[in-house]
Design a protein around this motif. Structure first.
Motif, short mmCIF file in Angstrom:
data_model
loop_
_atom_site.label_atom_id
_atom_site.label_comp_id
_atom_site.label_asym_id
_atom_site.label_seq_id
_atom_site.Cartn_x
_atom_site.Cartn_y
_atom_site.Cartn_z
N GLN A 25 -3.26 -21.58 -4.27
CA GLN A 25 -2.35 -22.73 -4.70
C GLN A 25 -1.13 -23.07 -3.83
OE1 GLN A 25 -3.41 -24.19 -7.67
NE2 GLN A 25 -4.82 -22.62 -7.20
N GLY A 26 -1.34 -22.48 -2.52
CA GLY A 26 -0.18 -22.68 -1.51
C GLY A 26 0.92 -21.67 -1.31
N ALA A 27 0.68 -20.64 -2.27
CA ALA A 27 1.84 -19.83 -2.25
C ALA A 27 1.81 -18.64 -0.92
CB ALA A 27 1.94 -18.59 -3.46
N ARG A 28 2.76 -18.15 -0.28
CA ARG A 28 2.82 -17.44 0.96
C ARG A 28 2.92 -15.99 0.21
NH1 ARG A 28 3.82 -16.55 6.08
NH2 ARG A 28 5.16 -15.02 6.75
N VAL A 29 1.71 -15.19 0.76
CA VAL A 29 1.27 -13.94 0.08
C VAL A 29 0.98 -12.81 1.13
CG1 VAL A 29 -0.21 -12.77 -1.29
CG2 VAL A 29 0.05 -15.04 -2.08
N GLY A 30 1.92 -11.76 1.00
CA GLY A 30 1.35 -10.72 1.83
C GLY A 30 1.32 -9.31 1.36
N PHE A 31 0.75 -8.57 2.06
CA PHE A 31 -0.06 -7.23 1.70
C PHE A 31 0.78 -6.15 2.82
CE2 PHE A 31 -3.13 -3.96 1.66
CZ PHE A 31 -2.92 -3.18 0.58
N MET A 32 1.51 -5.44 2.69
CA MET A 32 2.13 -4.73 3.57
C MET A 32 2.10 -3.11 3.27
SD MET A 32 5.35 -7.11 4.04
CE MET A 32 5.19 -8.96 4.29
N ASP A 33 2.46 -2.30 4.36
CA ASP A 33 2.50 -0.95 4.52
C ASP A 33 3.78 -0.60 3.57
OD1 ASP A 33 2.51 1.79 4.78
OD2 ASP A 33 1.71 1.59 7.06
N GLY A 34 3.62 0.22 2.60
CA GLY A 34 4.72 0.80 2.00
C GLY A 34 4.95 2.21 1.90
N SER A 43 0.96 -1.25 0.02
CA SER A 43 0.12 -0.06 0.07
C SER A 43 0.98 1.17 -0.07
CB SER A 43 -0.87 -0.06 1.41
OG SER A 43 -0.17 0.22 2.35
N PRO A 44 0.82 2.45 -0.88
CA PRO A 44 1.55 3.36 -1.16
C PRO A 44 1.18 4.49 0.13
CG PRO A 44 -0.13 3.46 -2.51
CD PRO A 44 -0.48 2.26 -1.90
N GLN A 45 1.95 5.67 -0.07
CA GLN A 45 1.38 6.83 0.35
C GLN A 45 0.93 7.55 -0.89
OE1 GLN A 45 4.35 10.17 1.70
NE2 GLN A 45 3.44 9.93 3.52
N ALA A 82 -4.24 -7.26 -2.00
CA ALA A 82 -3.18 -6.73 -2.77
C ALA A 82 -3.08 -5.40 -3.40
CB ALA A 82 -2.97 -8.21 -4.09
N ASN A 83 -2.10 -4.97 -4.10
CA ASN A 83 -2.19 -3.80 -4.89
C ASN A 83 -1.26 -3.91 -5.80
OD1 ASN A 83 -2.35 -0.92 -5.50
ND2 ASN A 83 -1.08 -0.41 -4.00
N GLY A 84 -1.87 -3.88 -7.12
CA GLY A 84 -0.82 -3.93 -8.46
C GLY A 84 0.09 -2.76 -8.60
N GLN A 85 -0.10 -1.66 -7.95
CA GLN A 85 0.70 -0.40 -8.21
C GLN A 85 1.97 -0.78 -7.60
OE1 GLN A 85 -1.49 2.08 -5.55
NE2 GLN A 85 -2.34 3.21 -7.34
N CYS A 86 2.18 -1.59 -7.02
CA CYS A 86 3.82 -2.48 -6.49
C CYS A 86 3.39 -3.81 -6.28
CB CYS A 86 4.27 -1.71 -5.48
SG CYS A 86 5.73 -2.11 -4.92
N CYS A 95 -9.85 -6.10 -11.28
CA CYS A 95 -9.21 -6.16 -10.26
C CYS A 95 -7.82 -7.15 -10.31
CB CYS A 95 -9.88 -5.97 -8.82
SG CYS A 95 -11.11 -7.58 -8.68
N ASP A 96 -7.10 -7.26 -11.32
CA ASP A 96 -6.41 -8.55 -11.41
C ASP A 96 -5.42 -8.68 -10.61
OD1 ASP A 96 -3.75 -6.74 -12.56
OD2 ASP A 96 -5.44 -5.83 -13.09
N ASP A 97 -4.90 -7.54 -9.79
CA ASP A 97 -3.95 -7.82 -8.40
C ASP A 97 -4.51 -8.50 -7.44
OD1 ASP A 97 -5.91 -5.87 -7.87
OD2 ASP A 97 -4.47 -4.10 -7.52
N VAL A 98 -5.80 -8.16 -6.88
CA VAL A 98 -6.11 -9.25 -5.94
C VAL A 98 -6.77 -10.64 -6.50
CG1 VAL A 98 -8.05 -9.17 -4.12
CG2 VAL A 98 -7.23 -6.97 -4.82
N THR A 99 -7.40 -10.51 -7.76
CA THR A 99 -7.40 -11.91 -8.32
C THR A 99 -6.27 -13.00 -8.40
OG1 THR A 99 -9.39 -10.91 -9.67
CG2 THR A 99 -8.42 -13.06 -10.68
#
Length: 379
Positions: A234-243, A156-158, A196-200, A222-226
């Motif tokens: 599928q078992g991948a480790r996914v994160g959404f963080m403060d950027g 997530s951006p500023q 998720a956020n496709g901007q980064c 909303c391809d990023d979240v999809t």
């Protein structure tokens, strides 16, 4: 109707103190030479791509190549990329093929860039043209995924806000995401609740190969979240963080454009089941759309002598929700750059826009976009 929604909301917000801390700028490690390919999809971005190009140039040797996939812009976008290429040979300009049936433009451009990227890159970083990457962004992403064993993270951006209307509306729209999915940095979300956020969007190359690139999100607005939810399933480790400390973005100009462009994608309906969509709408209505009107109504009733239990309960509950929303406005203040804003104080009035923001999500949830990022789509 509101009480169970409040319980769900509190269960999400109380995870805030344990969330992943905001990412900090880092220096590149010696063993990360050339491990990242950057892909930037563009379509008529000449007015806002310069800060993105400059920010990518300031990334260190961990970036092997920067592929700008242009969908035949008519406004000089390509010329700006060619100028950047003269200063930094890592830039490479390409045009994507005509949009295939069933694809949305953005995932098609990202998919084309992924296919054209070097096999020697271990990571693919999707960056939008409206972003402003800080020095140390890519190094911070690399350190995070390696130290914490992630396969995919997004940030997530500023947000840069300038006009009074967007200062009022944009934080209320952002709060619809916080109420539904919690704050950026929350851990261990089930696949169907991953954000998720496709901007980064930083993904392990081998994972993208396994997923077939962006094909699983080809028809999604909303391809990023999809894609992130498909990867998590599928078992991948996914994160959404403060950027917010390493990435800024200037998304839209003014309130009208914010309402039209951002508002129509925030429902995330292309990445959710109908049950999820309606459940989220019920939650938003109860804890964000109704509290201010209900507070005013119940205060009026109690003020006129109606001291029945329902009136008192409505006053107390909705007073609590409004007070919490005001406090959360302070909590998200660091997610905004208001240094260039006219009447920056309007930001603090954004809780008043909550019913309108919830209305926007309702409207978006019942409509499929026919225009998106300069393209027109059929039914």
């Amino acid at each position: 109707m509101q009480l169970p929604a409040v319980a769900i909301l509190l269960s999400r917000l109380l995870k805030g103190p344990t969330r992943h801390p905001p990412l900090e700028p880092r220096s590149a490690a010696p063993d990360s030479f050339g491990v990242v390919s950057v892909v930037v999809p563009t379509l008529n971005e000449a007015e806002r791509i310069k800060p993105c190009l400059e920010g990518l140039t300031r990334q260190s040797y961990e970036v092997r190549e920067i592929i700008v996939v242009d969908s035949h812009s008519q406004d000089g976008t390509a010329d700006l990329v060619k100028t950047a290429q003269e200063r930094d040979p890592r830039f490479r300009l390409m045009n994507d093929d005509p949009l295939p049936s069933g694809w949305v433009g953005r995932p098609w451009a990202l998919h084309s860039g992924f296919l054209a990227s070097s096999d020697h890159s271990e990571w693919i970083l999707g960056i939008d043209a409206d972003t402003q990457p800080h020095p140390g962004l890519v190094a911070s992403l690399i350190e995070t995924v390696y130290s914490e064993n992630y396969d995919l993270i997004s940030l997530s951006p500023q947000f840069i806000l300038k006009q009074p209307g967007e200062l009022w509306l944009q934080p209320a729209l952002l709060m619809t995401l916080v109420y539904r999915f919690g704050a950026a940095g929350e851990k261990n979300s089930p696949p169907e609740r991953v954000m998720a956020n496709g901007q980064c969007f930083f993904c392990r190359r081998s994972l993208l190969v396994q997923l077939g690139g962006y094909t699983s999100a080809r028809g999604s607005f909303c391809d990023d979240v999809t894609l992130a939810r498909f990867a998590a399933a599928q078992g991948a480790r996914v994160g959404f963080m403060d950027g917010a400390k390493i990435l800024k973005v200037r998304m839209y100009e003014g309130m009208a454009e914010t309402w039209k462009e951002w508002g129509r994608s925030l429902d995330l309906k292309d990445a959710a089941s109908p049950g999820q969509i309606w459940g989220d709408l019920w939650l938003l209505l109860c804890v964000q759309g109704l509290p201010l009107p209900m507070l005013m109504l119940s205060a009026l009733l109690v003020g006129r002598g109606n001291t029945t239990l329902p009136a008192i309960a409505a006053l107390g509950l909705n007073g609590f929700l409004v007070a919490m929303r005001i406090a959360l406005n302070g909590a998200i203040a660091a997610s905004y750059d208001r240094s260039q804003a006219k009447s920056a104080w309007v930001f603090w009035l954004s809780p008043i826009a909550d019913p309108i923001a919830v209305l926007r999500i309702f409207l978006s949830s019942t409509q499929t976009p026919t225009q998106w990022r300069g393209r027109t789509y059929g039914n």
